[in-house]
Scaffold this motif. Structure first.
Motif, short mmCIF file in Angstrom:
data_model
loop_
_atom_site.label_atom_id
_atom_site.label_comp_id
_atom_site.label_asym_id
_atom_site.label_seq_id
_atom_site.Cartn_x
_atom_site.Cartn_y
_atom_site.Cartn_z
N VAL A 85 -1.54 -2.23 9.59
CA VAL A 85 -0.75 -1.97 10.20
C VAL A 85 0.81 -2.54 9.62
O VAL A 85 1.77 -1.67 9.26
N THR A 86 0.88 -3.77 9.59
CA THR A 86 2.05 -4.53 9.16
C THR A 86 2.51 -4.23 7.69
O THR A 86 3.71 -3.97 7.63
N SER A 87 1.69 -4.36 6.93
CA SER A 87 1.90 -4.37 5.51
C SER A 87 1.52 -2.93 4.79
O SER A 87 1.70 -3.04 3.41
N ASN A 90 3.30 0.23 8.00
CA ASN A 90 4.96 -0.03 8.30
C ASN A 90 6.07 -0.01 7.13
O ASN A 90 6.96 0.24 7.36
N ASP A 91 5.25 0.01 5.95
CA ASP A 91 6.26 0.06 4.67
C ASP A 91 6.05 1.38 4.11
O ASP A 91 6.67 1.46 3.01
N TYR A 94 10.24 6.12 4.95
CA TYR A 94 10.83 6.78 6.09
C TYR A 94 11.16 8.14 5.90
O TYR A 94 11.30 8.50 4.83
N THR A 103 2.72 10.42 5.19
CA THR A 103 2.35 10.08 6.68
C THR A 103 1.71 11.09 7.33
O THR A 103 1.03 10.71 8.32
N ARG A 113 -2.13 4.31 14.95
CA ARG A 113 -1.45 3.09 14.70
C ARG A 113 0.01 3.37 14.22
O ARG A 113 1.08 2.64 14.57
N PHE A 114 0.14 4.42 13.40
CA PHE A 114 1.34 4.67 12.48
C PHE A 114 2.37 5.10 13.95
O PHE A 114 3.55 4.57 13.84
N ILE A 117 3.59 2.10 15.99
CA ILE A 117 4.60 1.20 15.43
C ILE A 117 5.90 2.01 14.87
O ILE A 117 6.88 1.44 14.65
N ARG A 118 5.59 3.08 14.56
CA ARG A 118 6.82 3.87 14.24
C ARG A 118 6.88 5.35 14.94
O ARG A 118 6.84 6.61 14.02
#
Length: 121
Positions: A85-87, A90-91, A94, A103, A113-114, A117-118
Motif C-alpha cells: 500500500v505505502t510503497s 501510493n507511488d 497520478y 491503476t 486499498r488504492f 489511500i488515493r
C-alpha cells in the motif's frame, strides 16, 4: 532461529517469483547493505510502470507483477500490506502522469486499498 520479517519475505518472494527483479534486488542489497523493502519497491514501481507503457522490454511483465502483489495483498499480512500500500500503490502515477491507467488494471483487493489511500486516483 531468526524469523524473517514479512516485508523482507515479500521482497524475497517477489524476486524468486519474478526473476527480472533480481538485478535491481542485487544492486539494492549492495547499495543499502541489506533489504529495505520500502526503498526496493520504488524500483518495482518504476519497472512496472515502464513495462505497462512498453518502454522497457527487459523488465518484468507488469501483469505478472500486479498478479503477484494482488495475491500477496489478499493474504492480509500486516507487514506485506504496509509495503504494497505505502510503497507500491501510493507511488503509482497520478492522473496527470504517464502510466496512470495502470491503476485501472489493479485487482479487486489492491483496487480497494488504492481507492482508500488515493480516492481521486
Amino acid at each position: 532461529m531468526t524469523t524473517t520479517q514479512p516485508s523482507v519475505q515479500l521482497v524475497s518472494d517477489l524476486v524468486n517469483h519474478i526473476p527480472e527483479f533480481r538485478a535491481a534486488f542485487d544492486t539494492h542489497v549492495f547499495n543499502q547493505g541489506g533489504v529495505l523493502p520500502h526503498v526496493f519497491f520504488w524500483d518495482v514501481v518504476q519497472d512496472t510502470v515502464r513495462s505497462f507503457l512498453g518502454e522497457s522490454p527487459d523488465t518484468a511483465d507488469w501483469r505478472r507483477t500486479l498478479d503477484f502483489l494482488e495475491e500477496q495483498c489478499g493474504r492480509g499480512v500486516l507487514g506485506i500490506d504496509e509495503v504494497i500500500v505505502t510503497s507500491f500503490l501510493n507511488d503509482l502515477p497520478y492522473p496527470d502522469e504517464p502510466g496512470h491507467a495502470i491503476t485501472l488494471q489493479l485487482g479487486p483487493v489492491m483496487a480497494a486499498r488504492f481507492e482508500r489511500i488515493r480516492p481521486g486516483g
